[in-house]
Design a protein around this motif. Structure first.
Motif, PDB file in Angstrom:
ATOM      1  N   GLY A   1      39.890  44.025  33.415  1.00  0.00           N
ATOM      2  CA  GLY A   1      39.005  43.342  32.472  1.00  0.00           C
ATOM      3  C   GLY A   1      39.617  42.143  31.767  1.00  0.00           C
ATOM      4  O   GLY A   1      40.743  41.721  32.050  1.00  0.00           O
ATOM      5  N   ALA A   2      38.836  41.614  30.830  1.00  0.00           N
ATOM      6  CA  ALA A   2      39.141  40.311  30.217  1.00  0.00           C
ATOM      7  C   ALA A   2      40.445  40.284  29.430  1.00  0.00           C
ATOM      8  O   ALA A   2      41.060  39.230  29.282  1.00  0.00           O
ATOM      9  CB  ALA A   2      37.993  39.883  29.306  1.00  0.00           C
ATOM     10  N   THR A   3      40.900  41.436  28.928  1.00  0.00           N
ATOM     11  CA  THR A   3      42.161  41.440  28.171  1.00  0.00           C
ATOM     12  C   THR A   3      43.308  40.884  29.017  1.00  0.00           C
ATOM     13  O   THR A   3      44.219  40.251  28.504  1.00  0.00           O
ATOM     14  CB  THR A   3      42.556  42.871  27.746  1.00  0.00           C
TER      15      THR A   3
ATOM     16  N   ILE B   1      40.450  35.783  37.037  1.00  0.00           N
ATOM     17  CA  ILE B   1      39.455  36.849  36.932  1.00  0.00           C
ATOM     18  C   ILE B   1      39.626  37.906  38.027  1.00  0.00           C
ATOM     19  O   ILE B   1      39.239  39.066  37.862  1.00  0.00           O
ATOM     20  CB  ILE B   1      38.055  36.210  36.966  1.00  0.00           C
TER      21      ILE B   1
ATOM     22  N   LEU C   1      33.397  39.699  41.121  1.00  0.00           N
ATOM     23  CA  LEU C   1      33.617  38.751  40.019  1.00  0.00           C
ATOM     24  C   LEU C   1      33.580  37.302  40.512  1.00  0.00           C
ATOM     25  O   LEU C   1      33.050  36.425  39.828  1.00  0.00           O
ATOM     26  CB  LEU C   1      34.949  39.054  39.320  1.00  0.00           C
TER      27      LEU C   1
ATOM     28  N   GLU D   1      39.592  44.952  37.769  1.00  0.00           N
ATOM     29  CA  GLU D   1      39.061  46.066  36.975  1.00  0.00           C
ATOM     30  C   GLU D   1      39.659  46.183  35.576  1.00  0.00           C
ATOM     31  O   GLU D   1      39.042  46.756  34.684  1.00  0.00           O
ATOM     32  CB  GLU D   1      39.264  47.376  37.753  1.00  0.00           C
TER      33      GLU D   1
ATOM     34  N   GLY E   1      35.989  36.978  30.929  1.00  0.00           N
ATOM     35  CA  GLY E   1      35.635  37.750  32.115  1.00  0.00           C
ATOM     36  C   GLY E   1      35.217  39.165  31.759  1.00  0.00           C
ATOM     37  O   GLY E   1      34.894  39.474  30.611  1.00  0.00           O
ATOM     38  N   GLN E   2      35.204  40.041  32.766  1.00  0.00           N
ATOM     39  CA  GLN E   2      34.861  41.453  32.565  1.00  0.00           C
ATOM     40  C   GLN E   2      35.404  42.263  33.746  1.00  0.00           C
ATOM     41  O   GLN E   2      35.900  41.698  34.728  1.00  0.00           O
ATOM     42  CB  GLN E   2      33.349  41.615  32.464  1.00  0.00           C
ATOM     43  N   SER E   3      35.295  43.577  33.656  1.00  0.00           N
ATOM     44  CA  SER E   3      35.755  44.438  34.752  1.00  0.00           C
ATOM     45  C   SER E   3      34.852  44.299  35.969  1.00  0.00           C
ATOM     46  O   SER E   3      33.667  44.012  35.843  1.00  0.00           O
ATOM     47  CB  SER E   3      35.765  45.905  34.306  1.00  0.00           C
TER      48      SER E   3
ATOM     49  N   LYS F   1      33.317  31.392  28.645  1.00  0.00           N
ATOM     50  CA  LYS F   1      33.132  32.826  28.344  1.00  0.00           C
ATOM     51  C   LYS F   1      34.230  33.651  29.020  1.00  0.00           C
ATOM     52  O   LYS F   1      34.773  33.266  30.055  1.00  0.00           O
ATOM     53  CB  LYS F   1      31.756  33.304  28.803  1.00  0.00           C
TER      54      LYS F   1
ATOM     55  N   TYR G   1      30.857  35.015  38.758  1.00  0.00           N
ATOM     56  CA  TYR G   1      31.315  33.898  37.932  1.00  0.00           C
ATOM     57  C   TYR G   1      31.272  32.569  38.676  1.00  0.00           C
ATOM     58  O   TYR G   1      31.799  31.560  38.213  1.00  0.00           O
ATOM     59  CB  TYR G   1      32.703  34.195  37.349  1.00  0.00           C
TER      60      TYR G   1
ATOM     61  N   GLN H   1      42.721  39.145  32.081  1.00  0.00           N
ATOM     62  CA  GLN H   1      42.302  38.056  32.987  1.00  0.00           C
ATOM     63  C   GLN H   1      42.477  36.702  32.304  1.00  0.00           C
ATOM     64  O   GLN H   1      41.515  36.143  31.792  1.00  0.00           O
ATOM     65  CB  GLN H   1      40.825  38.231  33.362  1.00  0.00           C
TER      66      GLN H   1
END
Lengths: 283, 317
Positions: free
Chosen positions: B121-123, B115, B295, B119, B287-289, B285, B299, B125
């Motif tokens: 993001g999840a694509t 993670i 993070l 920045e 992640g995110q930016s 779940k 998390y 991570q």
């Protein structure tokens, strides 16, 4: 006996081996194996410099062959056994539990002659490209050969390999496409056209040679000779497009996708074997 | 509490870059391939010094993996470098077929894992790569904890006979292991002696685990802190001996709970020595930016969460 006749005789025996192996295993892929038999015979029994009794997986100081379309394993196994890599009698164990002759070629059974596992399509050409690069780095002037299916060429990775080999001038690699126009679900045009494979390889920067009859020994030999001549003057990989017939040699298997991955019944095998003379003795 | 000093934050990917250059100088069979991320993965210095041993594959990771397999047949020791999301997820079948099943000597350098890639993001991570890779027979999975250890693990990976998945990251994290410590694949390193709880961590969460141990000591809880730098093959003895002593365990990793190091330890405990285990890892779940530190906190991966997990583990004894 002319060398052409000798190669034809070997191809006959390999075709018999393929049919008998697949029938005995009650599974396997006869159609493509029969369509590629002639080029693989030419490679193992005429072109390649190799020492079956002293094989090792590094391929050092020998030519290397990669079967990208791994489902044609019966063909590879027969060519290897008939070359002396392992006893011909072992062909009877094809696809049986505990056998070194796995459904698709594997390396963990230590079967001499198999450099890399294949069967998940589209991957073998990349391995061949890497092996060819390795030979160049090592100053080993032997060639790398690779057989790719035309259906297999629908995999994107084939074109990643094409691009890479072209960019890095992998000029010790000669690849072949078994251009029989058939795959499991139908003709290659029906499944996902357009084909235009020869044009695609050219567009990717390869030299392309076409063998009008890819099941004819003279045509295959002259296509390879032309590939070698091209490679001598231009640092490029070469693709030899072999116009072949799926199921070649058995009338009821020819030109149809029906026998891609289906084993004949014993009586069907018998009918098929009647069409192909036993030249070197069955296993 | 054994004292460790952060000699300055550094990114582990640069540790890989230095290790690759060092082993490249020592061993002429080392070659490297990149998929248009040569700079991000810190392979520039190797590529500059050894242009004939560096191959740019372009944005075509699948081919890169198999070309590396082919190179390894000739006795080369190929390192393929890209983001972990592509090195494990995108090319899983290539790694399975051409590397693990074919038993080729390919080293997968998986950067920007987890993670803290941040920045993007999840694509990008990936949080399931340890699980994907450890499921493959014959694949070694190595997750070094800082810059120095990533450098030394890279050198060890080159000398290891067989495929290695080497996982590291993008952000700068505390650098506290010795510059020239010899790294052994298959060994877990005990960093602190305690008697109340075992904290097993990998990657940069090892530093968080040390911070947590310091905090716990103030409450009278002493922790065995073990750096599980090799997830596979797992150092069963070091880990089991510690848990037999402390009676409970916390696992900490930048990964999903599913398939991660913690689940591997849970399996070990279930079959050898049942004991309370608390996971510090990411639940089910994506992640995110965000920034890496935001993070880590959001998390639940930082020292504070390890402390809380240790308290829970101890209370369940």
């Amino acid at each position: 006996m002319s060398d052409i006749q000798r190669l034809k005789d070997i191809a006959c025996q390999i075709r018999r081996d393929i049919l008998r192996m697949v029938t005995m295993a009650k599974s396997g892929h006869p159609g493509g194996s029969l369509s590629s038999t002639d080029v693989v015979t030419v490679l193992y029994f005429n072109k390649m410099q190799h020492d079956p009794k002293n094989w090792n997986r590094s391929g050092k100081d020998a030519d290397m062959f990669f079967l990208s379309c791994g489902h044609e394993s019966p063909l590879l196994y027969s060519a290897l056994a008939r070359s002396g890599y392992f006893p011909v009698s072992e062909l009877a164990t094809f696809r049986k539990i505990g056998s070194r002759l796995q459904g698709h070629p594997a390396t963990d059974t230590n079967l001499p002659g198999v450099f890399e596992a294949s069967g998940s399509l589209g991957q073998g050409l990349s391995v061949a490209v890497g092996a060819a690069l390795g030979k160049k780095l090592n100053g080993d002037f032997h060639k790398v050969y690779c057989l790719v299916g035309d259906g297999e060429s629908q995999e994107g990775q084939i074109w990643e390999a094409a691009q890479f080999a072209s960019h890095h001038k992998v000029d010790n690699l000669i690849a072949f496409t078994d251009w029989n126009g058939q795959q499991i679900d139908g003709t290659t045009e029906e499944v996902i056209g357009p084909d235009h494979l020869d044009q695609r390889w050219k567009a990717f920067g390869w030299n392309v040679v076409i063998a009008e009859d890819g099941n004819n020994m003279e045509d295959i030999l002259s296509a390879i000779k032309l590939a070698e001549e091209l490679q001598a003057v231009e640092p490029k990989p070469v693709m030899v497009m072999l116009k072949t017939v799926m199921g070649k040699g058995v009338d009821f298997m020819e030109g149809t996708c029906k026998w891609h991955g289906k084993a004949p019944k014993p009586e069907e095998c018998e009918a098929a074997l009647k069409q192909i003379p036993e030249t070197l003795g069955d296993f | 509490m054994t004292k460790y000093t952060n000699t300055g934050n550094k990114d582990t990917r640069s540790g890989f870059g230095e290790g690759l250059l060092a082993i490249g100088r020592e061993c002429k069979d080392v070659v490297a391939l990149a998929a248009d991320l040569k700079g991000s993965v810190k392979m520039d210095a190797f590529a500059k010094e050894f242009p004939e041993r560096f191959f740019q594959a372009g944005i075509a990771e699948a081919n890169m993996i198999n070309v590396a397999a082919g190179l390894s047949l000739n006795g080369k020791i190929p390192f393929v470098g890209t983001f972990a999301a592509f090195a494990a997820g995108r090319v899983y079948d290539q790694v399975r077929m051409a590397v693990a099943y074919s038993e080729t000597n390919v080293k997968i350098a998986a950067s920007h894992a987890g993670i803290t890639l941040g920045e993007d993001g999840a694509t990008h991570q990936i949080l399931e790569d340890i699980g994907l890779m450890r499921m493959l027979p014959g694949m070694s999975v190595v997750v070094p904890c800082d810059f120095n250890q990533t450098k030394n693990a890279t050198i060890a990976a080159a000398k290891w006979n067989g495929p290695v998945y080497l996982r590291f990251g993008r952000p700068s994290v505390p650098n506290f292991t010795g510059e020239n410590e010899v790294f052994e694949i298959g060994k877990a390193y005990r960093l602190n002696d305690g008697k109340d709880v075992t904290i097993l961590a990998c990657g940069h969460l090892v530093w968080e685990a040390l911070l947590a141990a310091e905090e716990l000591e103030k409450e009278g809880i002493t922790a065995d802190v073990i750096n599980v730098a090799t997830i596979k093959p797992l150092d069963y003895d070091t880990i089991l001996n510690s848990i037999k002593k402390t009676g409970c365990v916390v696992t900490a990793e930048e990964h999903f709970i599913f398939g991660g190091m913690g689940e591997m330890i849970a399996g070990l405990l279930a079959s050898h020595f049942p004991a309370p285990l608390e996971f510090v890892a990411i639940a089910d779940k994506f992640g995110q930016s965000g920034t890496p530190s935001e993070l880590m906190k959001a998390y639940g991966l930082d020292a504070e969460h390890i402390v809380a997990a240790a308290r829970r583990a101890v209370s369940r004894k």
